[in-house]
Design a protein around this motif. Structure first.
Motif: not given
Length: 132
Positions: A6, A79, A86, A107, A126, A128-129
């Motif tokens: 990613i 990111r 995480r 996600s 989660e 992600l970005c």
């Protein structure tokens, strides 16, 4: 060997924008395809195409620029959740990027979506970005 696909995806888009490219080609995966769909739905990219030739396939992304000022629609990609650390957030702790001007891509258990969609569905996940 790439340990964070990613981050590689975001870096390829970031580099293509800085080089003023119209199209960027990225190796495909399911999570990258879902992130691409979110970017298209939110208006950050002009178009995309999934090419299934070869063992992995590729994603071709047409980047979006302002026709007058030639400024890109994506100013920055960051990111957030990394393989070493995480970042998970509950539905009531979801981040607001630039006071709602940007989006966070998450996600979740219901798929990859933006932070605004996750708030309406009351799901966390989660982070992600960030995109703005």
């Amino acid at each position: 060997m790439n340990t964070d696909p990613i981050a590689d995806y975001l870096t390829r888009i970031r580099n293509a924008i800085r080089a003023k490219h119209r199209v960027v080609e990225i190796p495909a995966s399911n999570i990258k395809k879902e992130i691409t769909k979110v970017l298209f739905d939110k208006g950050y990219i002009q178009n995309y195409k999934f090419d299934e030739t070869g063992p992995q396939g590729t994603i071709k992304i047409a980047l979006k620029y302002n026709p007058v000022s030639k400024q890109p629609a994506i100013v920055d990609l960051q990111r957030v959740s990394k393989p070493g650390l995480r970042q998970y957030r509950a539905h009531d702790e979801l981040p607001r990027v630039l006071n709602g001007l940007g989006i966070a891509i998450l996600s979740t258990s219901k798929g990859v979506m933006s932070d605004k969609e996750a708030r309406t569905l009351n799901v966390g996940g989660e982070v992600l970005c960030y995109v703005y």
